[in-house]
Design an enzyme around this catalytic site. Structure first.
Site, PDB file in Angstrom:
ATOM      1  N   HIS A 237       0.812  -1.210   0.000  1.00 52.84           N
ATOM      2  CA  HIS A 237       0.000   0.000   0.000  1.00 52.84           C
ATOM      3  C   HIS A 237       0.850   1.266   0.000  1.00 52.84           C
ATOM      4  O   HIS A 237       0.732   2.078  -0.906  1.00 52.84           O
ATOM      5  CB  HIS A 237      -1.059   0.057   1.094  1.00 52.84           C
ATOM      6  CG  HIS A 237      -1.780   1.356   0.972  1.00 52.84           C
ATOM      7  ND1 HIS A 237      -2.580   1.641  -0.106  1.00 52.84           N
ATOM      8  CD2 HIS A 237      -1.699   2.494   1.675  1.00 52.84           C
ATOM      9  CE1 HIS A 237      -2.982   2.892  -0.027  1.00 52.84           C
ATOM     10  NE2 HIS A 237      -2.466   3.435   1.032  1.00 52.84           N
ATOM     11  N   TYR A 241       2.125   5.628  -2.266  1.00 51.21           N
ATOM     12  CA  TYR A 241       2.476   6.992  -1.867  1.00 51.21           C
ATOM     13  C   TYR A 241       3.909   7.313  -2.230  1.00 51.21           C
ATOM     14  O   TYR A 241       4.249   8.472  -2.470  1.00 51.21           O
ATOM     15  CB  TYR A 241       2.204   7.206  -0.373  1.00 51.21           C
ATOM     16  CG  TYR A 241       0.722   7.189  -0.121  1.00 51.21           C
ATOM     17  CD1 TYR A 241      -0.076   8.231  -0.586  1.00 51.21           C
ATOM     18  CD2 TYR A 241       0.107   6.120   0.487  1.00 51.21           C
ATOM     19  CE1 TYR A 241      -1.440   8.196  -0.442  1.00 51.21           C
ATOM     20  CE2 TYR A 241      -1.263   6.076   0.645  1.00 51.21           C
ATOM     21  CZ  TYR A 241      -2.032   7.118   0.178  1.00 51.21           C
ATOM     22  OH  TYR A 241      -3.381   7.077   0.307  1.00 51.21           O
ATOM     23  N   HIS A 388      -9.031   1.639 -11.972  1.00 53.74           N
ATOM     24  CA  HIS A 388      -8.646   2.562 -10.906  1.00 53.74           C
ATOM     25  C   HIS A 388      -7.163   2.918 -10.963  1.00 53.74           C
ATOM     26  O   HIS A 388      -6.794   4.083 -10.974  1.00 53.74           O
ATOM     27  CB  HIS A 388      -8.998   1.938  -9.543  1.00 53.74           C
ATOM     28  CG  HIS A 388      -8.335   2.611  -8.389  1.00 53.74           C
ATOM     29  ND1 HIS A 388      -8.726   3.850  -7.929  1.00 53.74           N
ATOM     30  CD2 HIS A 388      -7.292   2.247  -7.607  1.00 53.74           C
ATOM     31  CE1 HIS A 388      -7.963   4.202  -6.921  1.00 53.74           C
ATOM     32  NE2 HIS A 388      -7.078   3.249  -6.706  1.00 53.74           N
ATOM     33  N   PHE A 389      -6.293   1.891 -11.011  1.00 50.12           N
ATOM     34  CA  PHE A 389      -4.884   2.283 -10.855  1.00 50.12           C
ATOM     35  C   PHE A 389      -4.268   2.823 -12.141  1.00 50.12           C
ATOM     36  O   PHE A 389      -3.191   3.401 -12.099  1.00 50.12           O
ATOM     37  CB  PHE A 389      -4.029   1.198 -10.187  1.00 50.12           C
ATOM     38  CG  PHE A 389      -3.999  -0.122 -10.855  1.00 50.12           C
ATOM     39  CD1 PHE A 389      -3.503  -0.278 -12.117  1.00 50.12           C
ATOM     40  CD2 PHE A 389      -4.457  -1.245 -10.170  1.00 50.12           C
ATOM     41  CE1 PHE A 389      -3.461  -1.512 -12.722  1.00 50.12           C
ATOM     42  CE2 PHE A 389      -4.426  -2.488 -10.763  1.00 50.12           C
ATOM     43  CZ  PHE A 389      -3.926  -2.624 -12.042  1.00 50.12           C
ATOM     44  N   HIS A 390      -4.960   2.678 -13.272  1.00 49.73           N
ATOM     45  CA  HIS A 390      -4.447   3.418 -14.427  1.00 49.73           C
ATOM     46  C   HIS A 390      -4.732   4.917 -14.291  1.00 49.73           C
ATOM     47  O   HIS A 390      -4.045   5.738 -14.894  1.00 49.73           O
ATOM     48  CB  HIS A 390      -5.007   2.860 -15.739  1.00 49.73           C
ATOM     49  CG  HIS A 390      -4.326   1.588 -16.157  1.00 49.73           C
ATOM     50  ND1 HIS A 390      -4.755   0.353 -15.749  1.00 49.73           N
ATOM     51  CD2 HIS A 390      -3.217   1.368 -16.903  1.00 49.73           C
ATOM     52  CE1 HIS A 390      -3.945  -0.579 -16.234  1.00 49.73           C
ATOM     53  NE2 HIS A 390      -3.004   0.005 -16.935  1.00 49.73           N
ATOM     54  N   ARG A 451      -9.739  -9.393 -13.123  1.00 47.44           N
ATOM     55  CA  ARG A 451      -8.485  -8.843 -13.637  1.00 47.44           C
ATOM     56  C   ARG A 451      -7.448  -9.962 -13.726  1.00 47.44           C
ATOM     57  O   ARG A 451      -7.710 -11.093 -13.341  1.00 47.44           O
ATOM     58  CB  ARG A 451      -7.980  -7.714 -12.752  1.00 47.44           C
ATOM     59  CG  ARG A 451      -7.572  -8.145 -11.356  1.00 47.44           C
ATOM     60  CD  ARG A 451      -7.050  -6.978 -10.546  1.00 47.44           C
ATOM     61  NE  ARG A 451      -5.636  -6.738 -10.834  1.00 47.44           N
ATOM     62  CZ  ARG A 451      -4.772  -6.278  -9.923  1.00 47.44           C
ATOM     63  NH1 ARG A 451      -5.182  -6.005  -8.703  1.00 47.44           N
ATOM     64  NH2 ARG A 451      -3.505  -6.078 -10.242  1.00 47.44           N
ATOM     65  N   ARG A 452      -6.283  -9.638 -14.261  1.00 46.55           N
ATOM     66  CA  ARG A 452      -5.180 -10.597 -14.417  1.00 46.55           C
ATOM     67  C   ARG A 452      -5.642 -11.854 -15.124  1.00 46.55           C
ATOM     68  O   ARG A 452      -5.255 -12.959 -14.747  1.00 46.55           O
ATOM     69  CB  ARG A 452      -4.628 -10.990 -13.051  1.00 46.55           C
ATOM     70  CG  ARG A 452      -4.035  -9.853 -12.303  1.00 46.55           C
ATOM     71  CD  ARG A 452      -3.357 -10.298 -11.056  1.00 46.55           C
ATOM     72  NE  ARG A 452      -2.243  -9.404 -10.796  1.00 46.55           N
ATOM     73  CZ  ARG A 452      -1.489  -9.458  -9.714  1.00 46.55           C
ATOM     74  NH1 ARG A 452      -1.711 -10.364  -8.815  1.00 46.55           N
ATOM     75  NH2 ARG A 452      -0.511  -8.607  -9.555  1.00 46.55           N
TER      76      ARG A 452
HETATM   77  C1  HEM Z   1       0.143   2.188 -22.786  1.00 47.78           C
HETATM   78  C2  HEM Z   1      -1.008   2.089 -22.305  1.00 47.78           C
HETATM   79  C3  HEM Z   1      -1.479   1.005 -21.361  1.00 47.78           C
HETATM   80  C4  HEM Z   1      -2.359   0.016 -21.659  1.00 47.78           C
HETATM   81  C5  HEM Z   1      -3.048  -0.213 -22.993  1.00 47.78           C
HETATM   82  C6  HEM Z   1      -2.549  -0.778 -20.472  1.00 47.78           C
HETATM   83  C7  HEM Z   1      -3.395  -1.870 -20.370  1.00 47.78           C
HETATM   84  C8  HEM Z   1      -3.544  -2.670 -19.263  1.00 47.78           C
HETATM   85  C9  HEM Z   1      -4.502  -3.735 -19.106  1.00 47.78           C
HETATM   86  C10 HEM Z   1      -5.534  -4.145 -20.127  1.00 47.78           C
HETATM   87  C11 HEM Z   1      -4.320  -4.294 -17.883  1.00 47.78           C
HETATM   88  C12 HEM Z   1      -5.113  -5.423 -17.253  1.00 47.78           C
HETATM   89  C13 HEM Z   1      -4.548  -6.752 -17.535  1.00 47.78           C
HETATM   90  C14 HEM Z   1      -5.228  -7.838 -16.715  1.00 47.78           C
HETATM   91  O1  HEM Z   1      -5.669  -7.569 -15.598  1.00 47.78           O
HETATM   92  O2  HEM Z   1      -5.298  -8.963 -17.204  1.00 47.78           O
HETATM   93  C15 HEM Z   1      -3.230  -3.600 -17.262  1.00 47.78           C
HETATM   94  C16 HEM Z   1      -2.715  -3.891 -16.014  1.00 47.78           C
HETATM   95  C17 HEM Z   1      -1.816  -3.095 -15.345  1.00 47.78           C
HETATM   96  N1  HEM Z   1      -1.292  -1.880 -15.781  1.00 47.78           N
HETATM   97 FE1  HEM Z   1      -1.528  -1.072 -17.615  1.00 47.78          FE
HETATM   98  N2  HEM Z   1      -1.761  -0.268 -19.467  1.00 47.78           N
HETATM   99  C18 HEM Z   1      -1.098   0.832 -19.956  1.00 47.78           C
HETATM  100  C19 HEM Z   1      -0.237   1.666 -19.263  1.00 47.78           C
HETATM  101  C20 HEM Z   1       0.082   1.514 -17.926  1.00 47.78           C
HETATM  102  C21 HEM Z   1       0.873   2.444 -17.156  1.00 47.78           C
HETATM  103  C22 HEM Z   1       1.459   3.742 -17.671  1.00 47.78           C
HETATM  104  C23 HEM Z   1       0.976   1.922 -15.911  1.00 47.78           C
HETATM  105  C24 HEM Z   1       1.681   2.463 -14.695  1.00 47.78           C
HETATM  106  C25 HEM Z   1       2.643   3.293 -14.678  1.00 47.78           C
HETATM  107  C26 HEM Z   1       0.278   0.657 -15.899  1.00 47.78           C
HETATM  108  C27 HEM Z   1       0.198  -0.194 -14.815  1.00 47.78           C
HETATM  109  C28 HEM Z   1      -0.484  -1.390 -14.792  1.00 47.78           C
HETATM  110  C29 HEM Z   1      -0.466  -2.315 -13.684  1.00 47.78           C
HETATM  111  C30 HEM Z   1       0.295  -2.174 -12.383  1.00 47.78           C
HETATM  112  C31 HEM Z   1      -1.294  -3.390 -14.039  1.00 47.78           C
HETATM  113  C32 HEM Z   1      -1.616  -4.635 -13.195  1.00 47.78           C
HETATM  114  C33 HEM Z   1      -0.702  -5.748 -13.513  1.00 47.78           C
HETATM  115  C34 HEM Z   1      -1.064  -6.960 -12.694  1.00 47.78           C
HETATM  116  O3  HEM Z   1      -2.248  -7.244 -12.505  1.00 47.78           O
HETATM  117  O4  HEM Z   1      -0.125  -7.620 -12.230  1.00 47.78           O
HETATM  118  N3  HEM Z   1      -0.258   0.448 -17.126  1.00 47.78           N
HETATM  119  N4  HEM Z   1      -2.772  -2.600 -18.115  1.00 47.78           N
END
Ligand code: HEM
Ligand SMILES: [Cu+2]
Lengths: 560, 162
Positions: A237, A241, A388-390, A451-452
């Site tokens: 968590h 921050y 949310h976290f995006h 998710r995931r």
């Molecule tokens: C370029 C554009 C981006 C796209 C299209 C994108 C798309 C996605 C999608 C579809 C997921 C969900 C995957 C799933 O749950 O199966 C995901 C997960 C995630 N994204 Fe992005 N994302 C982008 C940029 C970013 C950025 C800039 C960050 C943070 C700086 C970020 C951080 C994360 C994180 C932490 C997860 C979770 C990974 C996990 O569940 O282990 N993403 N993203």
């Protein structure tokens, strides 16, 4: 390799540049950070395409044998562990030194911090790329990765400690020469941020050193899953921050000046930072509302303290918006809201950061739902959370870091930003793409999409999801286009930007400034103590219970 | 002088903002505590540990499935493992109250029944438990919502309410 050799030349020559070290360190860290974001962002695109039945993992089989889940591990690790951490270390090294107006106490240690983190990164990268660590960035045991994954990540974290040591040494030296002055705001905030982070990492460090590393290298036969998970979220968590506070440093100490005004209130800004130091860590169990084996009572206590964090967040909101309003009015803006149009919307650095704030406001509102104990049952581990976290780390943080880069890279290189137009296009594309992407991810989550999960291959996709999924792809592609614009602009600035005399670092003055800051808001120890006491109260009983009933007998599995 | 006036106005605004900044969190806490304790929407609690190797001989997981405890009250004992729930389908009459009791044989799994408040992590070595009432007839999708390996996206099930 040509690219790797560049940042040395990236740094502007001065007759005697007192900050040469800080500037090269910032440059190198930013380079690593954006390389990570480029690859991480690419993985994001593959994900949204897969959601919609376009599977690019098959043709990539040779380099990405683990397919979707290896890609998602890369996406998480690169975007929120590598990109964030390296950028933050680079930015804080630079901005704290500038705020103190003196170089960091130890140049050697500053370089060591960077090299140690890079070494850790390379060590962790090998198993990830070989599909031996497809365990996501959260590495929950008993999913078992190759031991070097854990070792490498631990080194990255430990590397960051040296920045705190260096900052404290610098502070001491500065204090000797300035016994009566208030610590410059950006420097004070940098130290608070790093202190909070080091306290926060007790959890992950303990998990890695005592549980995961011995287990992954075969020194012990099993581990305790819930204890490991709890230690993970002890850090997991407050890590948000750690990402966010550097963005706040920019919003408080730089953006008001870039907007053409002043920070509304420095004392209030300090109140919010010390409260983040005190309250960030002892609330991690709010990520474990749905976990078995943790008492409802402690879940409720962590919920209440989590809501306490709304307070410094709302203060930040007020203070930052009031500063923008002051700027708008100083530029001749009038009316209740019409002053907004007087702000410098043609400046990419300003515009991206204000968009970051705007998206963050939505992210914060959604966060209230996630944090709300039983309401969390509706959204936990659904794509609502990804939505949310995006908005938070993916926009408030990532977009702010891009905004900072729009002035910082010109500052470091002595070259003007290559194209303001492209910078503005980048900001608008991210804003629109992210609104689409995150809105539909939230909706999908409310309809129960997990998710995931490789949704494009799941046998249970509901009809409602099918209607919503294409919009995540449109949003995701816009975001990726935006990221490409950003990278092109940054690289072109470095290689082809017009040479210019660099501007000053845009530190803002305050309407209510250091003269109004009470002494306690310029101290560290009372707040550190407050934090430690609260951590002991809020985590002590749960950790004691988990350790004393722990069985450390779960062997682990690598089912990918 | 002008500067001080500006500051004074600034303080008034600060106070005006601090009041709702305190009131909003207090309202959120009150609302949630009420729904948790007056309405009874609870999150998983401590149930107990279990030896994963001994699942086959530990009640209720020695006989996974649905058991009627009292008229209209059921217990569903479910074992999670890569990449399936056992059993992965249960059938109950509308109006039933079902307590889901789960554990995992191997890694962490998730258990979410779409359209209900059942949402929990299934952790090896731990027992997870939540109770819910099914009033509307229909089919409810169960998904594993924690990454558990290469077949995670096929791990699902359903509750059929007649
Ligand atoms: C370029 C554009 C981006 C796209 C299209 C994108 C798309 C996605 C999608 C579809 C997921 C969900 C995957 C799933 O749950 O199966 C995901 C997960 C995630 N994204 Fe992005 N994302 C982008 C940029 C970013 C950025 C800039 C960050 C943070 C700086 C970020 C951080 C994360 C994180 C932490 C997860 C979770 C990974 C996990 O569940 O282990 N993403 N993203
Ligand atoms: Cu599973």
């Amino acid at each position: 390799m040509a690219v790797m050799a560049r940042p040395r030349g990236m740094v502007r020559e001065e007759v005697v540049d007192r900050f040469a070290t800080e500037k090269s360190i910032a440059g190198w860290n930013i380079l690593v950070a954006f390389l990570a974001l480029a690859l991480g962002g690419l993985m994001g695109v593959l994900q949204v395409l897969q959601y919609n039945g376009i599977d690019l993992y098959r043709p990539l089989k040779a380099i990405l044998p683990g397919g979707y889940y290896q890609g998602l591990t890369l996406h998480g690790v690169l975007n929120v562990l590598v990109f964030t951490t390296f950028y933050i270390i680079g930015f804080l090294t630079f901005i704290a030194a500038k705020a103190f107006d003196r170089p960091l106490a130890s140049k050697g240690m500053a370089w060591f911090t960077f090299y140690f983190m890079v070494a850790g990164l390379l060590i962790a990268a090998v198993p990830i790329l070989l599909n031996r660590a497809t365990v996501m960035f959260t590495f929950y045991p008993p999913l078992k990765a190759n031991g070097f994954y854990y070792l490498g990540l631990t080194m990255v974290v430990v590397g960051t400690y040296f920045l705190l040591v260096n900052l404290v040494m610098t502070y001491r030296a500065w204090r000797k020469e300035n016994p009566a002055a208030k610590t410059p705001l950006a420097a004070y905030m940098s130290i608070i941020t790093m202190t909070m982070w080091v306290i926060a990492t007790f959890g992950i460090a303990t998990e890695m050193i005592f549980l995961l590393i011995p287990w992954a290298f075969g020194l012990v036969p099993g581990t305790d899953v819930l204890l490991a998970r709890t230690l993970f979220w002890f850090t997991g968590h407050p890590i948000v921050y750690f990402w966010l506070l550097p963005a706040y440093i920019s919003w408080y100490t730089l953006v008001p000046k870039q907007a053409g005004g002043k920070l509304f209130s420095e004392p209030m800004a300090r109140v919010s930072f010390v409260l983040f130091l005190v309250l960030s860590v002892p609330i991690g169990i709010h990520h474990q509302y749905t976990d078995p084996g943790i008492s409802q009572i402690w879940k409720l206590v962590h919920f209440i303290f989590t809501v306490g964090v709304f307070f410094p967040s709302l203060l930040t909101f007020f203070n930052v918006v009031a500063s923008l309003e002051h700027a708008g009015r100083s530029r001749g803006g009038e009316g209740w809201l019409a002053w907004i149009f007087a702000l410098p919307w043609k400046e990419p650095s300003f515009t991206t950061q204000v968009f970051a704030m705007l998206l963050f406001a939505f992210g914060g509102a959604g966060g209230v739902i996630n944090a709300s104990y039983n309401l969390n049952l509706v959204v936990h581990n659904t794509s609502w959370i990804s939505g949310h976290f995006h908005l938070t780390v993916g926009s408030a943080v990532a977009l702010t870091f891009m905004g900072i880069t729009y002035w910082l890279v010109p500052y470091l290189t002595g070259r003007a930003l290559w194209s303001k137009g492209l910078g503005l296009a980048q900001a608008w594309l991210w804003l629109i793409g992210m609104i689409l992407f995150s809105h539909f991810m939230h909706m999908l989550g409310l309809h129960g999409m997990p998710r995931r999960t490789m949704i494009g291959a799941a046998p249970y996709v509901l009809p409602e999801w099918k209607l919503l999924l294409p919009f995540t792809m449109i949003g995701g592609l816009l975001m990726f286009t935006s990221a490409l614009c950003f990278l092109v602009n940054t690289l072109m600035t470095i290689y082809a930007g017009r040479r210019e005399e660099p501007a000053e670092v845009p530190f803002a003055k305050a309407l209510s400034g250091p003269e109004d800051v009470p002494a306690v808001l310029d101290r560290f120890w009372p707040w550190v103590l407050g934090s430690l006491v609260l951590v002991a109260i809020n985590y002590g009983p749960t950790l004691y219970f988990l350790v004393s009933t722990g069985r450390f007998n779960i062997p682990g599995l690598s089912p990918w | 002088m002008i500067k001080n006036d500006e500051k004074f106005i600034g303080y008034i605004f600060e106070v005006a903002w601090i009041l709702p900044s305190v009131a909003i969190p207090v309202a959120v806490i009150t609302a949630v505590v009420l729904t948790a304790f007056a309405v009874g929407i609870r999150v998983p609690d401590v149930v107990g540990r279990i030896e994963p190797k001994a699942i086959a001989v530990t009640a209720p997981f020695d006989q996974p499935g649905l058991r009627e405890l009292a008229p209209g009250k059921y217990e569903a004992a479910i074992v999670a493992q890569v990449f399936l729930f056992t059993p992965n389908e249960i059938e109950i009459p509308a109006g039933s109250e079902v307590t889901f009791v789960l554990t995992s044989r191997d890694v962490i799994h998730g258990f979410k029944i779409v359209g209900t408040a059942v949402n929990m992590m299934v952790v090896p070595g731990q027992i997870s438990k939540l109770t819910v009432r099914f009033d509307q007839p229909g089919e409810y999708l169960i998904v594993c919502h924690e990454y558990c390996g290469s077949g995670h996206h096929v791990m699902s099930g359903k509750v059929i309410v007649q």
